[in-house]
Write a protein that holds these residues in place. Structure first.
Motif, mmCIF file in Angstrom:
data_model
loop_
_atom_site.group_PDB
_atom_site.id
_atom_site.type_symbol
_atom_site.label_atom_id
_atom_site.label_comp_id
_atom_site.label_asym_id
_atom_site.label_seq_id
_atom_site.Cartn_x
_atom_site.Cartn_y
_atom_site.Cartn_z
ATOM 1 N N SER A 64 -1.809 3.375 6.731
ATOM 2 C CA SER A 64 -2.248 2.992 8.026
ATOM 3 C C SER A 64 -3.776 3.178 8.369
ATOM 4 O O SER A 64 -4.461 3.044 9.178
ATOM 5 C CB SER A 64 -1.588 3.956 9.341
ATOM 6 N N ALA A 65 -4.615 3.478 6.947
ATOM 7 C CA ALA A 65 -5.978 3.780 7.064
ATOM 8 C C ALA A 65 -6.806 2.608 7.254
ATOM 9 O O ALA A 65 -6.251 1.444 6.988
ATOM 10 C CB ALA A 65 -6.480 4.439 5.727
ATOM 11 N N ALA A 66 -7.703 2.615 7.727
ATOM 12 C CA ALA A 66 -9.278 1.652 7.853
ATOM 13 C C ALA A 66 -9.202 1.015 6.288
ATOM 14 O O ALA A 66 -9.087 1.735 5.363
ATOM 15 C CB ALA A 66 -10.440 2.238 8.522
ATOM 16 N N PRO A 67 -9.414 -0.256 6.288
ATOM 17 C CA PRO A 67 -9.774 -1.099 5.033
ATOM 18 C C PRO A 67 -11.030 -0.267 4.264
ATOM 19 O O PRO A 67 -11.893 0.175 5.051
ATOM 20 C CB PRO A 67 -10.167 -2.360 5.540
ATOM 21 N N ILE A 68 -10.657 -0.318 2.792
ATOM 22 C CA ILE A 68 -11.632 0.075 2.293
ATOM 23 C C ILE A 68 -12.336 -1.005 1.145
ATOM 24 O O ILE A 68 -11.566 -1.769 0.897
ATOM 25 C CB ILE A 68 -11.439 1.287 1.618
ATOM 26 N N GLY A 69 -13.257 -0.494 0.272
ATOM 27 C CA GLY A 69 -13.844 -1.505 -0.763
ATOM 28 C C GLY A 69 -13.539 -1.054 -1.935
ATOM 29 O O GLY A 69 -12.718 0.201 -2.187
ATOM 30 N N TRP A 70 -13.690 -1.751 -3.039
ATOM 31 C CA TRP A 70 -13.561 -1.333 -4.499
ATOM 32 C C TRP A 70 -14.076 0.098 -4.786
ATOM 33 O O TRP A 70 -13.171 1.021 -5.355
ATOM 34 C CB TRP A 70 -14.255 -2.500 -5.362
ATOM 35 N N ASP A 71 -15.298 0.642 -4.418
ATOM 36 C CA ASP A 71 -15.532 1.799 -4.720
ATOM 37 C C ASP A 71 -14.896 2.932 -4.157
ATOM 38 O O ASP A 71 -14.346 4.010 -5.004
ATOM 39 C CB ASP A 71 -17.160 2.222 -4.346
ATOM 40 N N ALA A 72 -14.453 3.027 -3.081
ATOM 41 C CA ALA A 72 -13.334 3.914 -2.521
ATOM 42 C C ALA A 72 -12.147 3.862 -2.768
ATOM 43 O O ALA A 72 -11.464 4.855 -3.252
ATOM 44 C CB ALA A 72 -13.251 3.785 -0.922
ATOM 45 N N GLY A 85 -7.580 -8.933 -2.246
ATOM 46 C CA GLY A 85 -6.923 -8.091 -1.280
ATOM 47 C C GLY A 85 -5.653 -7.269 -1.932
ATOM 48 O O GLY A 85 -5.000 -7.787 -2.871
ATOM 49 N N HIS A 86 -5.840 -6.221 -1.595
ATOM 50 C CA HIS A 86 -4.741 -5.260 -1.719
ATOM 51 C C HIS A 86 -4.123 -4.602 -0.403
ATOM 52 O O HIS A 86 -4.924 -3.920 -0.001
ATOM 53 C CB HIS A 86 -5.302 -4.351 -2.962
ATOM 54 N N ARG A 87 -2.893 -4.594 -0.322
ATOM 55 C CA ARG A 87 -2.381 -3.654 0.848
ATOM 56 C C ARG A 87 -1.172 -2.962 0.040
ATOM 57 O O ARG A 87 -0.323 -3.363 -0.661
ATOM 58 C CB ARG A 87 -1.843 -4.786 1.637
ATOM 59 N N GLY A 88 -1.199 -1.549 0.657
ATOM 60 C CA GLY A 88 -0.431 -0.627 -0.194
ATOM 61 C C GLY A 88 0.259 0.301 0.758
ATOM 62 O O GLY A 88 -0.306 0.719 1.744
ATOM 63 N N GLN A 89 1.646 0.278 0.345
ATOM 64 C CA GLN A 89 2.423 1.421 1.341
ATOM 65 C C GLN A 89 3.086 2.428 0.193
ATOM 66 O O GLN A 89 4.214 1.756 -0.311
ATOM 67 C CB GLN A 89 3.531 0.846 2.050
#
Length: 136
Positions: free
Chosen positions: A41-49, A119-123
């Motif tokens: 449920s976290a805010a979207p992040i980029g590659w570095d994070a 794009g990557h979405r993970g649970q």
């Protein structure tokens, strides 16, 4: 762009194989620098994070791996159902290493453009993970 299901499956296997081997150079080549990553449920992040997130897991669970149980493909998307398994040998989220083995369910949706992850979405079942490493 048209994708063959086998191509997307191979990209998914390459992605999680590189993560599990801690093969950062392969990941650098596979992941777009503009990838959008949504974890739980976290805010979207980029590659570095995301890379730092992956390194945190690698340090806490040095033998950690994704046992992929199923991959469904729809166009440029690969949907994976897996288990993350490993041994808690390093600190994680303020919890010192316990030596506990963990096994938690995860579902990932990965979107590719060409041979790049965009794009990557993970649970991942973080509740179960934390339960398995929290001392009684």
């Amino acid at each position: 762009m048209s994708f063959a299901a086998d191509e997307v499956r191979e990209l998914v296997e390459c992605l999680y194989g590189a993560i599990d081997r801690r093969d950062w150079s392969t990941l650098e080549a596979l992941v777009s620098p503009r990838v959008v990553v949504e974890l739980g449920s976290a805010a979207p992040i980029g590659w570095d994070a995301w890379r730092e997130h992956l390194r945190e897991f690698a340090e806490a669970f040095p033998d950690g791996r994704h046992d992929i149980e199923e991959v469904l493909v729809d166009g440029s998307h690969g949907v994976s159902r897996c288990r993350f398994v490993g041994t808690h040998l390093g600190g994680f989220r303020g919890i010192a290493a316990t030596g506990n083995e963990v096994s938690v369910a995860g579902i990932y949706i990965d979107r590719f453009q060409g041979d790049m992850l965009v794009g990557h979405r993970g649970q991942l079942d973080m509740h179960a993970l934390l339960q398995q490493i929290t001392p009684s």
